[in-house]
Design a protein around this motif. Structure first.
Motif, PDB file in Angstrom:
ATOM      1  N   LEU A 326      52.577  39.432 -13.438  1.00 19.40           N
ATOM      2  CA  LEU A 326      52.170  40.842 -13.465  1.00 19.40           C
ATOM      3  C   LEU A 326      52.756  41.634 -12.300  1.00 19.40           C
ATOM      4  N   GLN A 327      53.694  41.043 -11.577  1.00 15.76           N
ATOM      5  CA  GLN A 327      54.245  41.728 -10.408  1.00 15.76           C
ATOM      6  C   GLN A 327      54.964  43.020 -10.789  1.00 15.76           C
ATOM      7  N   GLY A 328      55.477  43.086 -12.017  1.00 14.23           N
ATOM      8  CA  GLY A 328      56.170  44.301 -12.449  1.00 14.23           C
ATOM      9  C   GLY A 328      55.256  45.316 -13.107  1.00 14.23           C
ATOM     10  N   LEU A 329      53.927  45.085 -13.061  1.00 11.53           N
ATOM     11  CA  LEU A 329      52.968  45.991 -13.695  1.00 11.53           C
ATOM     12  C   LEU A 329      52.416  46.962 -12.663  1.00 11.53           C
ATOM     13  N   PRO A 330      52.826  48.231 -12.712  1.00 11.97           N
ATOM     14  CA  PRO A 330      52.309  49.200 -11.741  1.00 11.97           C
ATOM     15  C   PRO A 330      50.914  49.664 -12.136  1.00 11.97           C
ATOM     16  N   ALA A 331      50.160  50.159 -11.162  1.00 10.35           N
ATOM     17  CA  ALA A 331      48.804  50.633 -11.438  1.00 10.35           C
ATOM     18  C   ALA A 331      48.810  51.760 -12.472  1.00 10.35           C
ATOM     19  N   ASP A 332      49.845  52.621 -12.419  1.00  9.36           N
ATOM     20  CA  ASP A 332      49.888  53.723 -13.385  1.00  9.36           C
ATOM     21  C   ASP A 332      50.418  53.274 -14.745  1.00  9.36           C
ATOM     22  N   GLY A 333      50.732  51.971 -14.873  1.00  6.94           N
ATOM     23  CA  GLY A 333      51.131  51.441 -16.174  1.00  6.94           C
ATOM     24  C   GLY A 333      49.957  50.908 -16.963  1.00  6.94           C
ATOM     25  N   VAL A 334      48.745  51.080 -16.428  1.00  7.56           N
ATOM     26  CA  VAL A 334      47.533  50.591 -17.088  1.00  7.56           C
ATOM     27  C   VAL A 334      46.802  51.761 -17.744  1.00  7.56           C
ATOM     28  N   THR A 335      46.591  51.652 -19.052  1.00  4.96           N
ATOM     29  CA  THR A 335      45.859  52.669 -19.805  1.00  4.96           C
ATOM     30  C   THR A 335      44.449  52.155 -20.080  1.00  4.96           C
ATOM     31  N   THR A 336      43.436  52.967 -19.770  1.00  9.94           N
ATOM     32  CA  THR A 336      42.048  52.576 -20.013  1.00  9.94           C
ATOM     33  C   THR A 336      41.480  53.387 -21.174  1.00  9.94           C
ATOM     34  N   LEU A 337      40.852  52.678 -22.103  1.00 10.74           N
ATOM     35  CA  LEU A 337      40.279  53.306 -23.301  1.00 10.74           C
ATOM     36  C   LEU A 337      38.907  52.707 -23.581  1.00 10.74           C
ATOM     37  N   THR A 338      38.161  53.389 -24.444  1.00 11.35           N
ATOM     38  CA  THR A 338      36.907  52.860 -24.957  1.00 11.35           C
ATOM     39  C   THR A 338      37.025  52.735 -26.466  1.00 11.35           C
ATOM     40  N   MET A 339      36.547  51.639 -27.013  1.00 10.30           N
ATOM     41  CA  MET A 339      36.568  51.481 -28.459  1.00 10.30           C
ATOM     42  C   MET A 339      35.915  52.706 -29.110  1.00 10.30           C
ATOM     43  N   PRO A 340      36.584  53.345 -30.083  1.00 11.79           N
ATOM     44  CA  PRO A 340      35.976  54.505 -30.746  1.00 11.79           C
ATOM     45  C   PRO A 340      34.637  54.124 -31.397  1.00 11.79           C
ATOM     46  N   VAL A 341      33.606  54.897 -31.072  1.00 13.94           N
ATOM     47  CA  VAL A 341      32.274  54.629 -31.611  1.00 13.94           C
ATOM     48  C   VAL A 341      31.619  55.941 -32.043  1.00 13.94           C
TER      49      VAL A 341
END
Length: 366
Positions: A326-341
């Motif tokens: 995961l060394q090439g994974l930047p913090a801004d490359g992470v998308t956070t979502l919530t399962m649609p409910v």
């Protein structure tokens, strides 16, 4: 002394040159002392190397021994969704880091075990539930990731799950999602998520209240910005709107706050958790741990002592390979979502998956 005699014989001397003999003797003494010093230095270095190797081996063993694991693959057998991880190419090196897509179920447990967990809000000693559930999807190449939270108030159809004693739990319809962990532990949590999403969980990671708080403290705290005042009697957190640097206890309280944000539902709490996830990723990215071995060990000891994983991640080597991938994974490359409910038609305090949006989201993670 033998060295001066041999010296005279080689030079053809008669032994009458007292000065030459003394000089040779001095050289012999110096040579002898130098050899002795070298031997002592060599033995000392060898001893230090042995002690260093022993200490490193002990530390490695301790970190490995810290990790609890569950053989989820064996417990669930073959009746599962297809795996997402790409097979290695025939010419791939045995030491090459994995780069295929991966799905990891990450649970935060409100374990009641231990005095520290109880002091942090774990309650009595009557069991544990999955307080937080996130499916972490790593894209092929490991340069982007999607974190999808499943609200614990979601009503689901919980499948029958195998237990350690050979028995099985009963299947149930319309029950809260977090009850799966309560009745069947990690195995049932994984099986319920796979039943809900039709996505195979390649790995499982669980951390409890105390472990999360210790991790934040080991990283030196975490900085977050809240958009509204928080005064939650249940999580014991009071914060004015704005930017705050939180220690482990307050970060945990923020992760558990729900009744004083938004509409008081679990959805508002998940929003705070997503802020924490990104803030922690940024904090980790800022740490130059490879050049600070003492700090690296402290954090590793804190993390491994708080983890329960599947048997595919239950060693320091396996966790290290995952982290290195995961060394090439930047913090801004992470998308956070919530399962649609949407609110459950028969219970306004609960939610159900919003279809087809939820199904489409999970399909994108296969």
């Amino acid at each position: 002394m033998f060295l001066p005699v041999r010296g005279h014989e080689k030079s053809g001397g008669t032994g009458d040159d007292d000065g030459a003999g003394d000089e040779g003797a001095g050289a012999g003494i110096r040579t002898g002392r130098r050899a002795k010093a070298l031997r002592i230095t060599g033995f000392t270095l060898a001893g230090l190397l042995v002690l260093g190797a022993g200490a490193a081996g002990w530390a490695y063993w301790q970190l490995n021994d810290n990790i609890d694991s569950v053989d989820i693959d064996h417990a669930l057998g073959g009746d599962r969704p297809a795996g997402s991880a790409a097979a290695p190419s025939p010419d791939a090196s045995a030491t090459a880091l994995p780069t295929g897509p991966l799905n990891i179920l990450v649970l935060g447990s409100d374990s009641r075990s231990g005095e520290e967990n109880q002091e942090l809000g774990g309650g009595d000693s009557g069991g544990a539930r999955s307080d937080t559930a996130m499916v972490v999807h790593l894209d092929a190449g490991r340069t982007a990731a999607t974190v999808v939270s499943i609200p614990r108030d979601t009503l689901v159809d919980r499948p029958s799950c195998p237990l350690e004693d050979g028995e099985s739990t009963r299947a149930a319809s319309g029950v809260m999602f977090n009850s799966a962990y309560e009745v069947g532990g990690p195995v049932c949590a994984v099986k319920t998520v796979e039943s809900l999403t039709d996505v195979r969980m390649d790995h499982y990671v669980e951390i409890d209240f105390a472990g999360f708080a210790r991790l934040v403290d080991a990283l030196g705290g975490v900085t977050v910005t809240t958009e509204e005042d928080i005064d939650d009697d249940r999580s014991h957190l009071t914060l004015d709107a704005g930017t705050h640097h939180l220690d482990g206890t307050d970060a945990l309280a923020l992760a558990r706050t729900r009744y004083d944000v938004g509409d008081g539902s679990d959805l508002g709490r998940i929003g705070l958790q997503h802020q924490l996830v990104k803030a922690l990723l940024e904090q980790v990215a800022d740490e130059d741990l490879l050049t600070r071995p003492t700090r690296l060990y402290r954090i590793a000891d804190t993390v491994t002592g708080s983890l329960t994983t599947d048997t595919g991640l239950d060693s320091l080597g396996e966790l290290t390979r995952l982290a290195q991938s995961l060394q090439g994974l930047p913090a801004d490359g992470v998308t956070t979502l919530t399962m649609p409910v949407v609110p459950a038609p028969w219970d306004g305090n609960r939610v159900v998956a919003d279809e087809p949006a939820a199904g489409e989201l999970w399909a994108s993670l296969k």
